[in-house]
Design an enzyme around this catalytic site. Structure first.
Site, PDB file in Angstrom:
ATOM      1  CG  ASN A 184       6.394   6.266  -9.585  1.00 39.51           C
ATOM      2  OD1 ASN A 184       5.432   6.688 -10.246  1.00 39.51           O
ATOM      3  ND2 ASN A 184       6.910   6.928  -8.562  1.00 39.51           N
ATOM      4  CD1 TRP A 185       5.729   3.523 -15.636  1.00 39.79           C
ATOM      5  CD2 TRP A 185       4.041   3.838 -17.058  1.00 39.79           C
ATOM      6  NE1 TRP A 185       5.602   2.380 -16.386  1.00 39.79           N
ATOM      7  CE2 TRP A 185       4.565   2.553 -17.266  1.00 39.79           C
ATOM      8  CE3 TRP A 185       2.956   4.258 -17.838  1.00 39.79           C
ATOM      9  CZ2 TRP A 185       4.047   1.673 -18.232  1.00 39.79           C
ATOM     10  CZ3 TRP A 185       2.438   3.394 -18.796  1.00 39.79           C
ATOM     11  CH2 TRP A 185       2.985   2.118 -18.990  1.00 39.79           C
ATOM     12  CE  LYS A 186       9.372   9.119 -10.024  1.00 41.40           C
ATOM     13  NZ  LYS A 186      10.564   9.755  -9.466  1.00 41.40           N
TER      14      LYS A 186
ATOM     15  CG  HIS B 156       7.132   8.885  -4.722  1.00 32.48           C
ATOM     16  ND1 HIS B 156       7.834  10.036  -4.973  1.00 32.48           N
ATOM     17  CD2 HIS B 156       7.799   7.886  -5.354  1.00 32.48           C
ATOM     18  CE1 HIS B 156       8.876   9.734  -5.737  1.00 32.48           C
ATOM     19  NE2 HIS B 156       8.879   8.435  -5.991  1.00 32.48           N
TER      20      HIS B 156
ATOM     21  CD  GLU C 284       8.921  12.361  -7.557  1.00 31.34           C
ATOM     22  OE1 GLU C 284       7.918  11.945  -8.157  1.00 31.34           O
ATOM     23  OE2 GLU C 284      10.077  12.004  -7.857  1.00 31.34           O
TER      24      GLU C 284
ATOM     25  CD  GLU D 175      11.249   5.373  -4.438  1.00 32.55           C
ATOM     26  OE1 GLU D 175      11.424   4.734  -5.471  1.00 32.55           O
ATOM     27  OE2 GLU D 175      10.531   6.397  -4.380  1.00 32.55           O
TER      28      GLU D 175
ATOM     29  N   GLY E   1      16.038  10.304  -9.417  1.00 30.24           N
ATOM     30  CA  GLY E   1      16.130  11.121 -10.623  1.00 30.24           C
ATOM     31  C   GLY E   1      17.453  11.870 -10.755  1.00 30.24           C
TER      32      GLY E   1
ATOM     33  CB  SER F 163      19.515   6.616  -9.896  1.00 27.84           C
ATOM     34  OG  SER F 163      19.134   7.991  -9.888  1.00 27.84           O
TER      35      SER F 163
ATOM     36  N   GLY G 121      11.801   4.590 -11.452  1.00 26.12           N
ATOM     37  CA  GLY G 121      11.214   5.783 -12.052  1.00 26.12           C
ATOM     38  C   GLY G 121      11.588   5.885 -13.514  1.00 26.12           C
ATOM     39  N   GLY G 122      12.539   6.767 -13.814  1.00 24.80           N
ATOM     40  CA  GLY G 122      12.926   7.057 -15.196  1.00 24.80           C
ATOM     41  C   GLY G 122      13.131   5.833 -16.075  1.00 24.80           C
TER      42      GLY G 122
HETATM   43  P1  13P Z   1      14.266   7.277 -10.568  1.00 29.98           P
HETATM   44  O1  13P Z   1      14.378   5.792 -10.864  1.00 29.98           O
HETATM   45  O2  13P Z   1      13.940   8.087 -11.775  1.00 29.98           O
HETATM   46  O3  13P Z   1      15.432   7.770  -9.784  1.00 29.98           O
HETATM   47  O4  13P Z   1      12.973   7.444  -9.603  1.00 29.98           O
HETATM   48  C1  13P Z   1      12.823   6.615  -8.523  1.00 29.98           C
HETATM   49  C2  13P Z   1      11.462   6.797  -7.962  1.00 29.98           C
HETATM   50  O5  13P Z   1      11.111   7.870  -7.500  1.00 29.98           O
HETATM   51  C3  13P Z   1      10.532   5.666  -8.044  1.00 29.98           C
HETATM   52  O6  13P Z   1       9.394   5.882  -7.283  1.00 29.98           O
END
Ligand code: 13P
Length: 249
Positions: A9-11, A95, A97, A167, A173, A212, A233-234
């Site tokens: 997920n590149w956000k 998600h 967010e 999640e 994050g 994470s 994510g990251g």
């Molecule tokens: P991180 O891997 O950066 O914690 O993010 C997870 C995430 O929100 C994937 O959708």
């Protein structure tokens, strides 16, 4: 036997130049051989770029969000058909967010899930509790409520064509991963809850862990019996790290 799925997920990150390099490196790494199914979810504006680079390869791509509506006066929104137009196979739905920052309720998430399915996309439904909910012992209540919204609107069969991602919000994050056992406990709970409606859907359901995930914790997480991969994510923005996670499955 469920196939491991690793989705990035590149956000709201990336640029044409950076994505070009990232997509190329991921493609090369996957072509060199990984067992997991690999999916990338760039920002909507870069989906055409993903399609151009990845068409014909083993890497799939998807959106990060969609509108529950089919078309019309919904400024700034993206429909399921538009994602299909860009040959997306997957779409992330609900998600944390989106839930926290854009006010998506369980009902809206359920509508989005249904719209994705109706169009033939594979929804990746995100569920997970806040830190204060975990500390109050409410993890299962929250996850059950988020899951039940889908079951009530679309029925258990809707999960046979989708993916669930657990999640925990406190792990996103933050560098604070759920321990493999903490994650496994919630994954087992999700599978149990689905199996109350259909044992066969529950058995086949891919349940990803997100929060994470890094190359150095992915092997342990993916080794748990109910963890079928990850939503990253990251760490998905770095090709070498993402590929290492893909190889952990
Ligand atoms: P991180 O891997 O950066 O914690 O993010 C997870 C995430 O929100 C994937 O959708």
């Amino acid at each position: 036997m469920r196939q491991t799925l690793v989705a990035g997920n590149w956000k709201m990150n990336g640029s044409l130049e950076a994505n070009h390099q990232l997509l190329k490196s991921i493609l090369e790494g996957v072509e060199a051989g990984v067992n997991a199914k690999v999916v990338v979810c760039p920002s909507t504006v870069y989906l055409a770029q993903a399609a151009e680079t990845l068409t014909g390869s083993d890497v799939s791509w998807g959106g990060q969000n969609l509108s529950p509506e089919k078309s019309g006066a919904f400024t700034g929104e993206v429909s399921a058909d538009m994602l299909l137009n860009l040959k997306c196979q997957y779409v992330i739905v609900g998600h944390s967010e989106r839930r926290a920052l854009f006010g998506e309720s369980d009902e809206v998430v359920a509508e989005k899930y249904a719209a994705a399915l109706a169009a033939g996309l594979i929804p990746i439904l995100c569920v997970g509790e806040l830190l204060e909910e975990r500390e109050a012992g409410e993890t299962e209540t929250v996850v059950a409520r988020q899951l039940d919204a889908i079951l009530e609107k679309s029925g258990v069969e809707a999960l046979s064509a989708g993916v669930v991602a657990y999640e925990p919000v406190w792990a996103i994050g933050t560098g604070k991963t759920a321990s493999p056992q903490q994650a496994q406990d919630v994954h087992a709970f999700i599978r149990q809850r689905v199996s109350e409606k259909s044992a066969s859907v529950a058995e086949k359901l891919q349940i990803l862990y997100g929060g994470s995930v890094k190359p150095d914790n992915a092997v342990e997480l993916f080794a748990m019996s109910d963890i079928d991969g990850g939503l990253i994510g990251g760490a998905s923005l770095d090709a070498a790290g993402f590929l290492a996670i893909c190889r952990a499955g």
